[in-house]
Scaffold this motif. Structure first.
Motif, PDB file in Angstrom:
ATOM      1  N   TRP A  96       0.810  -1.223   0.000  1.00  0.00           N
ATOM      2  CA  TRP A  96       0.000   0.000   0.000  1.00  0.00           C
ATOM      3  C   TRP A  96       0.844   1.275   0.000  1.00  0.00           C
ATOM      4  O   TRP A  96       0.308   2.355  -0.216  1.00  0.00           O
ATOM      5  CB  TRP A  96      -0.983  -0.012   1.174  1.00  0.00           C
ATOM      6  N   TRP A 151      -4.600  -0.857  10.302  1.00  0.00           N
ATOM      7  CA  TRP A 151      -4.701  -1.176   8.876  1.00  0.00           C
ATOM      8  C   TRP A 151      -6.120  -1.563   8.482  1.00  0.00           C
ATOM      9  O   TRP A 151      -6.544  -1.307   7.345  1.00  0.00           O
ATOM     10  CB  TRP A 151      -3.697  -2.268   8.512  1.00  0.00           C
ATOM     11  N   LEU A 187      -3.650   5.193  -0.990  1.00  0.00           N
ATOM     12  CA  LEU A 187      -3.888   5.297   0.446  1.00  0.00           C
ATOM     13  C   LEU A 187      -3.884   6.756   0.885  1.00  0.00           C
ATOM     14  O   LEU A 187      -4.752   7.198   1.643  1.00  0.00           O
ATOM     15  CB  LEU A 187      -2.811   4.513   1.211  1.00  0.00           C
ATOM     16  N   LEU A 194      -7.722   0.552   5.418  1.00  0.00           N
ATOM     17  CA  LEU A 194      -8.298  -0.074   4.225  1.00  0.00           C
ATOM     18  C   LEU A 194      -9.811   0.093   4.189  1.00  0.00           C
ATOM     19  O   LEU A 194     -10.407   0.172   3.104  1.00  0.00           O
ATOM     20  CB  LEU A 194      -7.925  -1.563   4.176  1.00  0.00           C
ATOM     21  N   VAL A 205      -5.627  -2.685  -6.986  1.00  0.00           N
ATOM     22  CA  VAL A 205      -6.219  -1.995  -5.838  1.00  0.00           C
ATOM     23  C   VAL A 205      -7.431  -2.774  -5.315  1.00  0.00           C
ATOM     24  O   VAL A 205      -7.562  -2.996  -4.105  1.00  0.00           O
ATOM     25  CB  VAL A 205      -6.628  -0.557  -6.217  1.00  0.00           C
TER      26      VAL A 205
END
Length: 354
Positions: free
Chosen positions: A150, A205, A271, A209, A174
């Motif tokens: 990422w 994380w 990100l 995400l 992605v």
């Protein structure tokens, strides 16, 4: 004679173990030592087979216990050489063995120091630490892989109708990364005590995400809806006159959306661009206004369909084109076949009076 042989065997076993004592931690070759230890046990068993009486002697049982203990210690030493072992694991082992600390990377730490820990007396607890270290290493590697990916994943942009404006297009990497890594993180959370040390990192994380997924989902919907309504509210004079409030609303979000896209293309990392402060809220606000515009447009088209039901046979896009070209009949002739059965074309005659 047998008594002397047994005591000689004890001397051989203790002497062998003492010869191993000076070996530093990094120099210990456990496989070689285990082979030697198996040989000692084999010789001892042979003596017992030749003279079964010696099995009742205390000295024999002492030798047997020494060799059996070493059979437990050596595999543990081998497992403790695992790269998965971290300082926290050595501290846990020191606590179990009731010593102040264990410093395996100290050049002065030897095989003798390891034996003094009496690992064979704490077999289950030691195995638990070794197992924990191995599972934590897997989690650590997975997290590192996720972080590494990422840091470099980029968001793709495509030009909109050959204009300078670009719209987002999340790549397969992605999308697959989001699905796969979110599943892996969820699996980690379910690993109980093994994830405890990494729990904050895993939760962070999951949040990162989750934000990326939410932003991309809304952003993609906003881009698609904006693109479908742009020509309608900005280029159709009929719609602008019939829906003035929604036209004004769309013009406001159009300016806001274009400004957002100009800023976004300067940051390729997916990100980073999805975690801009207020980005999700801004896109959600745009989506809400786009839905209002779409709702008003649908209501307007429904009114037209009720007035002329044959409009139900054409798509909203076609109907909008027909309404926009109501004063130019030849432009809407391509839709006549959808409205009327068996009608292919019509001939327009110029009125002499005009």
């Amino acid at each position: 004679r047998m008594l002397k042989y047994v005591w000689d065997m004890k001397a051989l076993v203790l002497g062998t173990y003492e010869s191993w004592n000076p070996q530093t931690w990094n120099d210990i070759k456990t496989e070689e030592l285990e082979d030697v230890n198996k040989g000692l046990m084999k010789n001892l068993k042979k003596m017992a087979n030749d003279s079964p009486t010696i099995k009742g002697w205390k000295v024999y049982r002492d030798i047997e216990d020494e060799i059996k203990n070493m059979n437990i210690i050596l595999p543990m030493i081998n497992d403790l050489h695992s790269p998965a072992m971290r300082d926290r694991h050595w501290k846990g082992l020191a606590k179990i063995c009731k010593v102040k600390s264990i410093e395996p990377h100290d050049p002065k730490f030897t095989f003798e120091d390891t034996v003094k820990l009496k690992l064979h007396e704490h077999g289950d607890d030691c195995e638990d630490i070794i197992d924990t270290a191995a599972k934590e290493l897997k989690i650590e590697k997975k997290l590192t892989d996720i972080e590494k990916l990422w840091r470099v994943l980029e968001l793709d942009y495509i030009p909109h109708n050959d204009s300078e404006l670009c719209l987002i297009k999340p790549s397969e990497d992605v999308i697959e990364g989001l699905e796969g890594h979110q599943l892996e993180l969820q699996t980690m959370i379910g690993m109980g005590k093994f994830v405890e040390f990494f729990k904050d990192r895993v939760l962070m994380w999951q949040s990162n995400l989750g934000t990326v997924e939410d932003v991309l989902k809304v952003w993609t919907n906003v881009s698609r809806n904006w693109a479908s309504l742009e020509s309608i509210f900005l280029a159709s004079a009929d719609i602008r006159s019939q829906l003035p409030d929604d036209t004004k609303r769309f013009e406001g979000l159009d300016s806001e959306f274009k400004e957002l896209m100009k800023d976004a293309v300067n940051e390729p990392n997916v990100l980073t661009v999805c975690q801009v402060d207020g980005r999700l809220e801004s896109l959600q606000s745009m989506m809400q206004r786009l839905e209002q515009c779409q709702k008003s447009l649908n209501e307007y088209l429904d009114q037209k369909k009720k007035i002329f039901p044959r409009f139900y046979f054409v798509s909203n896009v076609a109907l909008l084109d027909m309404l926009a070209n109501g004063t130019n009949p030849p432009r809407i002739m391509k839709y006549l076949g959808d409205c009327y059965d068996a009608l292919n074309a019509v001939t327009f005659v110029v009125d002499p009076a005009t």
